[in-house]
Design a protein around this motif. Structure first.
Motif, mmCIF file in Angstrom:
data_model
loop_
_atom_site.group_PDB
_atom_site.id
_atom_site.type_symbol
_atom_site.label_atom_id
_atom_site.label_comp_id
_atom_site.label_asym_id
_atom_site.label_seq_id
_atom_site.Cartn_x
_atom_site.Cartn_y
_atom_site.Cartn_z
ATOM 1 N N LEU A 79 0.828 -1.195 0.000
ATOM 2 C CA LEU A 79 0.000 0.000 0.000
ATOM 3 C C LEU A 79 0.870 1.256 0.000
ATOM 4 O O LEU A 79 1.985 1.240 0.533
ATOM 5 C CB LEU A 79 -0.918 -0.013 1.232
ATOM 6 C CG LEU A 79 -1.987 -1.104 1.243
ATOM 7 C CD1 LEU A 79 -2.658 -1.186 2.608
ATOM 8 C CD2 LEU A 79 -3.019 -0.856 0.156
ATOM 9 N N PRO A 80 0.347 2.332 -0.651
ATOM 10 C CA PRO A 80 -1.008 2.488 -1.189
ATOM 11 C C PRO A 80 -1.214 1.928 -2.599
ATOM 12 O O PRO A 80 -2.252 2.180 -3.210
ATOM 13 C CB PRO A 80 -1.192 4.003 -1.188
ATOM 14 C CG PRO A 80 0.176 4.528 -1.450
ATOM 15 C CD PRO A 80 1.113 3.598 -0.711
ATOM 16 N N THR B 219 -1.580 6.440 -4.606
ATOM 17 C CA THR B 219 -2.626 5.415 -4.630
ATOM 18 C C THR B 219 -2.920 4.902 -6.036
ATOM 19 O O THR B 219 -2.975 5.670 -6.995
ATOM 20 C CB THR B 219 -3.927 6.000 -4.037
ATOM 21 O OG1 THR B 219 -3.690 6.359 -2.684
ATOM 22 C CG2 THR B 219 -5.061 4.978 -4.097
ATOM 23 N N GLN C 220 -0.103 6.330 5.112
ATOM 24 C CA GLN C 220 0.110 6.061 3.694
ATOM 25 C C GLN C 220 0.305 7.368 2.921
ATOM 26 O O GLN C 220 -0.244 8.401 3.285
ATOM 27 C CB GLN C 220 -1.088 5.306 3.106
ATOM 28 C CG GLN C 220 -1.295 3.914 3.646
ATOM 29 C CD GLN C 220 -2.416 3.176 2.921
ATOM 30 O OE1 GLN C 220 -2.548 3.271 1.700
ATOM 31 N NE2 GLN C 220 -3.227 2.435 3.667
ATOM 32 N N MET D 112 -0.277 2.225 8.233
ATOM 33 C CA MET D 112 0.464 0.971 8.096
ATOM 34 C C MET D 112 1.248 0.663 9.370
ATOM 35 O O MET D 112 1.929 1.528 9.912
ATOM 36 C CB MET D 112 1.400 1.052 6.894
ATOM 37 C CG MET D 112 0.669 1.310 5.586
ATOM 38 S SD MET D 112 1.800 1.430 4.157
ATOM 39 C CE MET D 112 2.682 2.943 4.552
ATOM 40 N N HIS E 77 -1.005 9.008 0.219
ATOM 41 C CA HIS E 77 -2.230 8.863 -0.571
ATOM 42 C C HIS E 77 -2.072 9.343 -2.015
ATOM 43 O O HIS E 77 -2.856 8.969 -2.888
ATOM 44 C CB HIS E 77 -3.383 9.602 0.121
ATOM 45 C CG HIS E 77 -3.675 9.095 1.504
ATOM 46 N ND1 HIS E 77 -4.131 7.814 1.742
ATOM 47 C CD2 HIS E 77 -3.546 9.686 2.724
ATOM 48 C CE1 HIS E 77 -4.288 7.632 3.052
ATOM 49 N NE2 HIS E 77 -3.927 8.751 3.667
#
Length: 319
Positions: free
Chosen positions: A116-117, A203, A198, A152, A200
């Protein structure tokens, strides 16, 4: 280590079942309840079949709950009454509302099969292979109300090889996911774990695989088609069509030959080569209607007349 945790485990498929077994094998915490998707029809008889997670729970005498969703107040109250310290969620298949996320004393954590992300969503394993990623991994994440958006807690990484399929990468991630989860549980119990937000802006999403995606478009480059075939093996399997009959393609190799896209440009007792929009693919394992997946020599031993040089696979309208 701190005090043992009282855990609710929520998950459905094999990937989740492997992680549940990993917690039970460690025997450091108590799994007080298991949540899983309702039994689904399976097999030719369409009999209801329990999920892999439910079966593990039954084998270990753990109470199982299977709400359709958590919209009913009674289902919410049932989970709250368990007074769990933590809920571990692995491929459960439901978005959890805030009332559920807040029910356990320490909230809910998730085992997600991507770094992730990158690859938030339903099919991270397949999308990583399809995109040609060279690396994947498992993230242990504190859950929030978003889709795989939480902070996370711990990560484990693995390489994606040029031979990996959806099945082999699944197994690699399960192998690293179980010790990562157990390590996270140990740190949570000891109150030594830390969270990282994260990024973002990085993403990307891994949407559920649609039926239309399974059809091979021979106009695409051979490398693109081969990644799709690898990603969708062993489920749900990419396919092509010949004379209106669906042929599942399990395994291929890249070839340097060229020709009209979708045409068989070479066929003998041992091999079939199909031209693509760029390059070509040597078919290695295919499955004819009503049959089993077979290597090409076995197919050509009985069905060589179907795969003669110059034959073109049907053009499938992908809508």
């Amino acid at each position: 280590m701190g005090h043992p945790l009282k855990i609710i485990f929520a998950g459905t498929p094999d990937f989740a079942a492997i992680h549940l077994q990993g917690i039970l094998a460690q025997a450091e915490h108590e799994v007080i309840a298991v949540y899983s998707q309702p039994d689904r029809p399976a097999g030719r008889g369409k009999k209801l079949k329990p999920s892999a997670v439910k079966q593990v729970a039954l084998d270990n005498n753990i109470p199982v709950y299977q709400p359709l969703n958590f919209k009913e107040t009674a289902d919410q109250q049932t989970l709250q009454a368990l007074n769990a310290d933590l809920m571990v969620v692995v491929a459960y298949g439901l978005l959890l509302p805030k009332v559920i996320l807040d029910a356990p004393r320490l909230g809910c954590i998730n085992v997600h099969a991507s770094l992730l992300p990158r690859w938030r969503g339903a099919a991270p394993i397949q999308r990583a292979i399809e995109a040609g990623d060279s690396e994947s991994g498992v993230i242990i994440m504190q859950m929030d109300e978003g889709l795989d958006t939480g902070d996370m807690l711990l990560e484990a990484r693995c390489d994606i090889s040029a031979e990996d399929t959806g099945g082999s990468l699944h197994d690699k991630l399960a192998d690293i996911g179980v010790p990562a989860l157990n390590s996270a549980l140990q740190q949570i119990a000891a109150q030594t774990i830390s969270a990282t937000q994260q990024d973002h802006e990085q993403t990307c999403y891994a949407p559920k695989i649609s039926k239309r995606e399974l059809a091979i478009d021979w106009q695409q480059a051979a490398s693109v088609i081969q990644r799709k075939i690898r990603a969708f093996n062993p489920f749900p399997i990419a396919y092509t069509s010949l004379n209106g009959e669906r042929i599942k393609i399990w395994q291929t190799s890249l070839s340097d030959s060229s020709g009209q896209a979708g045409q068989i440009i070479h066929a003998d007792k041992k091999s079939i080569i199909v031209a693509c929009g760029e390059g070509s693919l040597k078919l290695d394992v295919i499955q004819l209607p009503g049959g089993k997946a077979l290597e090409i020599p076995a197919v050509m031993n009985s069905k060589a007349e179907l795969f003669t040089t110059g034959t073109c696979f049907d053009q499938i309208e992908i809508t």
